[in-house]
Motif scaffolding. Structure first.
Motif, short mmCIF file in Angstrom:
data_model
loop_
_atom_site.label_atom_id
_atom_site.label_comp_id
_atom_site.label_asym_id
_atom_site.label_seq_id
_atom_site.Cartn_x
_atom_site.Cartn_y
_atom_site.Cartn_z
N GLN A 36 20.24 58.25 14.38
CA GLN A 36 18.98 58.88 14.81
C GLN A 36 18.08 59.13 13.61
O GLN A 36 16.86 58.91 13.65
N GLY A 37 18.66 59.57 12.52
CA GLY A 37 17.89 59.83 11.30
C GLY A 37 17.21 58.56 10.79
O GLY A 37 16.03 58.56 10.41
N TYR A 54 12.08 55.26 10.16
CA TYR A 54 11.25 54.06 10.30
C TYR A 54 10.11 54.24 11.30
O TYR A 54 9.22 53.44 11.36
N SER A 55 10.14 55.26 12.13
CA SER A 55 9.11 55.37 13.17
C SER A 55 8.10 56.50 12.89
O SER A 55 6.96 56.42 13.29
N TRP A 56 8.57 57.56 12.29
CA TRP A 56 7.64 58.68 11.97
C TRP A 56 6.96 58.33 10.65
O TRP A 56 7.23 58.83 9.59
N TRP A 57 6.03 57.32 10.78
CA TRP A 57 5.55 56.65 9.56
C TRP A 57 4.13 56.16 9.83
O TRP A 57 3.90 55.22 10.57
N GLU A 60 7.20 63.59 17.98
CA GLU A 60 7.25 64.47 16.80
C GLU A 60 8.36 63.99 15.88
O GLU A 60 9.11 63.07 16.23
N ASN A 61 8.45 64.66 14.74
CA ASN A 61 9.48 64.27 13.78
C ASN A 61 10.87 64.57 14.37
O ASN A 61 11.04 65.50 15.16
N ASN A 62 11.82 63.70 14.04
CA ASN A 62 13.22 63.92 14.48
C ASN A 62 13.36 63.97 16.00
O ASN A 62 14.08 64.80 16.54
N ALA A 63 12.69 63.04 16.71
CA ALA A 63 12.79 63.04 18.17
C ALA A 63 13.58 61.83 18.66
O ALA A 63 13.55 61.50 19.83
N ALA A 103 4.85 56.49 15.52
CA ALA A 103 3.73 57.37 15.81
C ALA A 103 2.88 57.63 14.57
O ALA A 103 3.37 57.59 13.45
N PRO A 104 1.58 57.89 14.79
CA PRO A 104 0.72 58.27 13.67
C PRO A 104 0.99 59.73 13.34
O PRO A 104 0.71 60.60 14.17
N VAL A 105 1.53 59.96 12.18
CA VAL A 105 1.97 61.31 11.83
C VAL A 105 0.80 62.29 11.84
O VAL A 105 0.94 63.43 12.31
N SER A 106 -0.38 61.81 11.44
CA SER A 106 -1.51 62.74 11.26
C SER A 106 -2.03 63.28 12.59
O SER A 106 -2.44 64.42 12.68
N ASN A 107 -2.01 62.47 13.67
CA ASN A 107 -2.49 63.05 14.93
C ASN A 107 -1.55 62.73 16.10
O ASN A 107 -1.96 62.36 17.18
#
Ligand code: C2E
Ligand code: MG
Ligand code: MG
Length: 736
Positions: free
Chosen positions: A59-60, A65-68, A144-147, A168-172
């Motif tokens: 999961q980590g 690779y995705s929360w990027w 969100e992070n770690n989902a 996902a776009p971390v900023s929004n």
């Protein structure tokens, strides 16, 4: 030889050993299994923890690779080169995962990388069904992070553990619609190499994923379900067995310990068994010997008395179908005098043999004294023949006997009594036969004498005695004298027997042997008994350390308040019952053993010592010694008077002493009148002695004076030399 004691001891031994061995083995095995169970539960927890850690890891990775932000931008730009360089190459080169796939928001596979290269191609794995399931899995996850979410899927190349997450776009991230985001899935094969690496980290060598067999019900190992919910296998390993390891180590010491325990237990118990057996055997032998006359092999006086006291004989008496014949040899003394005791013994043997031949086969023939014989007959036919048998016994001796070349003529006085069914006890029958025999001795004619009431004399005299007894205490005619009882080994006075004396105004001094039976009949015995006991309580204050023997009649013992009265008198005089021995004859014991047993137990519990008086006369069943709690037995003086002169008396005394020894009852011999009797009794290891030779009965003041004279040692007859006798009793031959 088998014996109940031996059987019981063997049973206890085997049971004890079995219980111990089984308990120890069961305990150790139980402990081993418990340890194994604990270890198994522990490993299961660790395996599950390891699997959880693998999920967290995958999961980590997916999350990284995705929360990027850049990856999201590159995907939106359709920048395949950036994605290949920053994501795909990383996967292939670093082998951080076995695969990575990116799905477009409309469920199309956009990118896919696999390692190793021979892995299945993306299209064959990413079926529409799997993609649908992945969508289901991710739908509820927030952006969100770690989902990231993880699961398993089966592929032709093996089971994959994978995680999915939206790029996902971390900023929004909070403002985008999740369904418009691409989805990243990545993971690795849960192959046996990985699993065994995982297993080894908690000391399991063979952790593997095994297919579940049909109908398998064990839940010991955890199941793995794929993303479709299907069971794809089970994590299997060999549970550790530390309990067995410990067991293997302790088996030898425990087995050794048990073996030593068994050997010691067996040795101990075998010893106890041998001891108990030999004790039981010697008691049995003593009893057997005590019942048999060693010279003729006939039943002796004990045996005969036991027989006549038996229930069968008593019933025969009550039915009127019993008879006793007594026979006394006259002229025997001259035989002994002329050819000695050994010759006399031979004659007795011949006599017994000749008499045996004329008796009916079911008659019980016994030698009850040196030259006295008795026959017990039961049953109708035997009774009809009794007169004939008795007469034949007289005439059997008409022919002389030849012993060592000499001829001897002896005669027999024969008396007999037949039970007439009305109130005749065996005791009474014996008395009647005895009376008839004495009549025969004095009779002029030589023939057997039957009992008849005419033989009873002195009835009137007894009546007059009975009248005179009334008021004899108040008239101060009664007094008490004391006779010392002495330890044979050192002749120290150890106790005193209280004996009543009656100096009647009308009859002068009357012997207790004469008036006690009358007092028993009239009931005067109760007051006499209390008088004697009370007097003894008063007198004994001057004789500390000495015990007092008190004679008790059966009639007294029958009185329900007897024990209480004694207790009250003793208390009143401040004397403890332990200082008394009660001397009893067998009368009551015979007639009512159950009541007697209770009464004796009561007296004993109060502290009184118990002594069986006149042992060897009357019924003297050896059974009484076993049944009743006697501490002493007194060999009757009629035996002592024949000691040394009559081999049968010697043998009987010897067996009585052996009997006392075997039953742990102290033996007192009474009626010692000569120094020879004393020394013989000491030789026979009789423990206590009493008799005129040692000291006559005397009033209390004389006893006090005597004790003062004897001093500390209390030794009587200081001038008498006391050879010390060492055992070796069996080596003695008193008959020669
Ligand atoms: P026992 O209890 O067997 O007492 C022993 C008898 O033997 C006594 O006779 C005693 O004086 C006598 N004696 C002691 N040494 C010798 C000896 O060396 N040679 C001979 N030939 N006799 C010896 P005693 O005093 O005439 O008593 C006779 C029986 O009367 C006693 O026999 C006992 O059964 C009974 N008796 C005596 N006093 C009492 C009593 O206070 N209460 C009851 N219930 N019975 C008693
Ligand atoms: Mg006595
Ligand atoms: Mg006696």
């Amino acid at each position: 030889m088998s014996h109940p004691i031996a059987g019981r001891i063997t049973f206890n031994l085997v049971a004890g050993i079995l219980v111990t061995v089984v308990t120890v083995i069961a305990g150790v095995v139980w402990m081993a299994y418990r340890q194994n169970d604990q270890a198994a539960a522990q490993t299961r927890t660790m395996v599950m923890g390891g699997i959880d850690a693998m999920h967290t890891r995958v999961q980590g990775l997916a999350n990284d690779y995705s929360w990027w932000e850049e990856a999201y931008d590159a995907y939106q730009r359709g920048d395949a080169a950036w994605i290949e360089a920053n994501i795909g190459t990383g996967i292939v080169d670093t082998q951080i995962a076995d695969f990575l796939v990116i799905l477009s928001p409309d469920h199309q596979v956009k990118y896919g990388w696999w390692t190793p290269p021979e892995a299945p191609n993306t299209a064959s794995v990413m079926s529409p069904a799997l993609i649908g399931k992945i969508e289901d899995l991710i739908r509820t996850a927030p952006v969100e992070n770690n989902a990231a979410r993880s699961s398993y899927v089966e592929t032709p190349a093996g089971t994959l553990l994978f995680a999915v997450s939206r790029i996902a776009p971390v900023s929004n991230a909070s403002s985008v619609d999740p369904s418009t985001l691409p989805v990243l899935a990545m993971g690795f094969y849960l192959n046996n190499q990985r699993l065994s690496e995982l297993g080894r980290s908690f000391l399991i060598n063979d952790l593997s994923l095994e297919p579940v067999k049909a109908n398998e019900t064990t839940h010991e190992f955890p199941e793995i379900r794929d993303i479709f919910g299907k069971v794809i296998g089970r994590l299997v390993w060999t549970p550790p067995t530390p309990g067995f390891a410990v067991l293997r180590n302790v088996v030898a010491p425990i087995a050794g310990g048990l073996l030593i325990f068994c050997l010691i237990a067996m040795w101990t118990v075998l010893r106890a068994r041998r001891l108990a057996l030999s004790q039981a055997l010697s008691e049995q032998q003593a009893i057997e010997a005590a019942r048999t006359d060693s010279l003729t092999g006939l039943t002796n006086r004990f045996g005969f008395n036991e027989l006549s006291a038996s229930a069968a004989f008593e019933e025969a008496c009550a039915r009127g179908e019993a008879a006793i014949i007594y026979l006394d040899i006259n002229g025997f003394k001259s035989v002994n005098d002329s050819i000695g005791h050994q010759g006399g013994d031979v004659l007795v043997g011949m006599l017994a043999e000749r008499l045996s031949m004329i008796l009916p086969s079911d008659a019980r023939f016994a030698r009850v004294g040196g030259d006295e014989f008795a026959v017990a007959l039961t049953g109708r036919p035997a009774l009809d023949a009794v007169a004939g048998v008795a007469s034949a016994m007289v005439h059997a001796l008409d022919q002389p006997f030849t012993v060592t070349g000499f001829q001897f003529q002896v005669t027999a006085a024969v008396g007999y009594a037949v039970s007439d069914g009305i109130d005749v006890s065996p005791e009474e029958l014996l008395r009647r036969a005895d009376l008839a025999m004495y009549q025969a001795k004095n009779a002029a004619e030589r023939d057997a004498v039957p009992y008849h009431s005419g033989l009873e004399t002195g009835a009137l005299h007894r009546k007059r005695l009975g009248m005179a007894l009334r008021g004899s205490i108040e008239a101060n005619e009664m007094s008490v004298v004391y006779q010392p009882i002495v330890r044979a080994s050192d002749l120290a006075v150890v106790s005193l027997e209280a004996l009543v004396r009656w100096d009647s105004k009308e009859f002068g001094r009357v012997s207790p042997a004469e008036f006690i039976p009358v007092a028993e009949e009239t009931g005067a015995i109760h007051d006499i008994g209390k008088f004697v006991f009370q007097r003894a309580c008063q007198d004994m204050v001057d004789w500390p350390g000495l015990r007092i023997s008190i004679n008790v009649s059966p009639a007294q013992l029958r009185d329900p308040s007897f024990a209480n009265d004694l207790g009250a008198i003793a208390r009143r005089h401040d004397v403890v019952p332990n200082r008394f021995k009660l001397e009893l004859t067998e009368g009551l014991l015979v007639r009512n053993p159950t009541i007697a047993k209770r009464k004796l137990a009561r007296l004993k519990s109060m502290g009184f010592g118990l002594s069986l008086d006149d042992f060897g006369t009357g019924f003297s069943s050896i059974g009484y010694l076993r049944q009743f709690p006697f501490d002493w037995l007194k060999i009757d003086k009629s035996f002592i008077s024949e000691l040394g002169a009559n081999p049968t008396a010697n043998a009987l005394i010897q067996s009585m002493i052996a009997l006392g020894d075997a039953m742990d009852i102290a033996v007192v011999a009474e009626g010692i009148e000569t120094v020879e009797q004393l020394q013989l009794l000491r030789l026979l290891q009789c423990e206590y002695v009493q008799g005129y030779y040692l000291a006559k009965p005397m009033p209390a003041e004389e006893i006090t004076a005597l004790l003062a004279r004897l001093g500390e040692s209390r030794r009587i007859l200081p001038e008498l030399e006391l050879p010390s006798f060492e055992p070796g009793r069996s080596a003695l031959n008193l008959q020669s």
